[in-house]
Structures are given as C-alpha cells and as structure tokens.
Design an enzyme around this catalytic site. Structure first.
Site, PDB file in Angstrom:
ATOM      1  CE  LYS A 182      -2.508  -0.694   3.737  1.00 26.29           C
ATOM      2  NZ  LYS A 182      -1.912  -1.949   4.263  1.00 26.29           N
ATOM      3  NE  ARG A 197      -5.545   1.137  11.882  1.00 28.41           N
ATOM      4  CZ  ARG A 197      -4.377   0.771  11.386  1.00 28.41           C
ATOM      5  NH1 ARG A 197      -4.142  -0.475  11.110  1.00 28.41           N
ATOM      6  NH2 ARG A 197      -3.437   1.638  11.171  1.00 28.41           N
ATOM      7  NE  ARG A 219       9.686  -6.079   5.142  1.00 28.55           N
ATOM      8  CZ  ARG A 219       8.567  -5.353   5.059  1.00 28.55           C
ATOM      9  NH1 ARG A 219       8.252  -4.725   3.953  1.00 28.55           N
ATOM     10  NH2 ARG A 219       7.778  -5.239   6.111  1.00 28.55           N
ATOM     11  NE  ARG A 240      13.481  -2.411  10.627  1.00 29.23           N
ATOM     12  CZ  ARG A 240      13.342  -1.599   9.589  1.00 29.23           C
ATOM     13  NH1 ARG A 240      12.281  -1.676   8.815  1.00 29.23           N
ATOM     14  NH2 ARG A 240      14.261  -0.690   9.334  1.00 29.23           N
ATOM     15  NE  ARG A 291       1.999  -5.754  11.109  1.00 26.83           N
ATOM     16  CZ  ARG A 291       2.860  -5.186  10.256  1.00 26.83           C
ATOM     17  NH1 ARG A 291       4.099  -5.629  10.174  1.00 26.83           N
ATOM     18  NH2 ARG A 291       2.492  -4.180   9.513  1.00 26.83           N
TER      19      ARG A 291
END
Length: 214
Positions: free
Chosen positions: A13, A88, A123, A156, A167
C-alpha cells in the site's frame, strides 16, 4: 480524487499510495500521523488522545473522526485526499459515512496471505543505513551481510513469521469486513470499488490502479 486504500500488512500500500498522491496531487492522511501531530501540538483532541494512549488504551472513534474532519477541511485537501489505514473497522466506516465525508473510490490491493508471509519474513535490514534486502527477491551478495559494509543484516521483530501471521489475523478480523461494506456502497452507486491484484510488478499494479481510477 478522494480515495481509501485497503490491503493487508505488506500488500504494498505504501508504494502505491505515493504514486496516487503524486498523480492526483492529494495528501496522504494517516490516522497515526494525525494523532502524533495533535499530541505534539497539544490540541484538545490531542490531549484527550494522549491520556488514553498513556493508559495503554485505544483512541476512540469519536476522537479519530474529529481529527479526520478537521484534517480534510485544510487547504491541501481541496483536490481530495488519500486515506491509508483508515477506516480500519466497520464502526469507523459507518462514522465516516454518517459524517458525510465523500469517498470517490476504494482501492483494495489483494495479496494472498502466503505471499505476504514470504515477502515480510524474507526481509533483512542493515540497521545503520536502512538498506533493505530480501532473501528471495533482492538477496545481498553474501548471505546475511550488507553489500556495502559487510556488516550483519538483521530480521526486524515485526517481520518475523509469527508476528506477520498475528498482524494478518487482526487484518482479517477487523479490516477485511470493510471489503463487503464498500462493495455494497459501490453497488448502490456511492463510490467506485477497485480490487487490484497485488502480486506482480510495481508498475503493473500502479497502471491497474490508475486505469481503474480514471
């Protein structure tokens, strides 16, 4: 052009929001940024929000809506605005509708969970410089090492697979219901609804969005 951007964490996004902002010359409105600005400026809404956040609570929809209404009345919103990460939840979407905040289009960037998990859990970051790599899509020259300094790369915490899954669960529980909410609004002629396939090249995805927005 007044747009809401929907999609799970890691759906891309942020990248597409930048293209939309530039093309239509509209500001990106994120509730997180607004909250921080109000708290920093010490406004009445900011003080109310800070008290709740300091106690570890969630800032109420009334406070958020107050900030949104103030924000979209500012000069830079006269060509429109891009909502990112808001609404949300269904109650927030309903408050937005009741407040008469106009929305021209809702853009959903659709990426399957397994792809998001692969993207995010792969990542790796060089903390000192912020350089980012990906074990599959953009690997460093030597495994686990920064190309420039040769220092260790780290993963991370919020990119760890368990965190990403957690999430995604929050997204499916709270935010995904907005897809059917806005699809219905679109069916009744209230706005455009674009479902964009978020797997593929960044430029390809951008072109799909621009074509749909017109």
């Amino acid at each position: 052009m007044r747009v809401i951007l929907l999609g799970g964490p890691g759906a891309g996004k942020g990248t597409q929001a930048n293209y939309i902002k530039e093309k239509y010359q509209i500001p990106q409105i994120s509730t997180g940024d607004m909250l921080r600005a109000h708290v920093k400026a010490g406004t009445e809404l900011g003080a109310a929000a800070k008290k709740i956040m300091d106690e570890g609570g969630l800032v109420s929809d009334d406070i958020i809506m107050g900030m949104v209404k103030e924000r979209i009345a500012e000069d830079d919103c006269k060509n429109g605005y891009l909502f990112d990460g808001f609404p949300r939840t269904i109650p927030q979407a309903e408050s937005l509708k009741e407040a008469g905040v106009p929305i021209d289009a809702v853009v959903e960037i659709d990426v399957p969970d397994e792809e998001i998990i692969k993207r995010m859990s792969g990542r790796r970051v060089h903390l000192a410089s912020g350089r980012t790599y990906h074990v599959i899509y953009n690997p460093p020259k030597s495994e686990g090492k920064d190309d420039v300094t040769g220092e260790d790369l780290i993963q991370r915490d919020d990119d760890q697979e368990e965190t990403v899954k957690a999430r995604l669960k929050v997204y499916h529980d709270q935010t995904e219901p907005l897809i059917s909410f806005y699809s219905k609004v679109a069916e009744s002629g209230g706005c455009k609804y674009l479902k964009i396939n978020g797997v593929g090249g960044v430029d390809e995805i951008r072109e799909q969005i621009f074509q749909g927005l017109g």
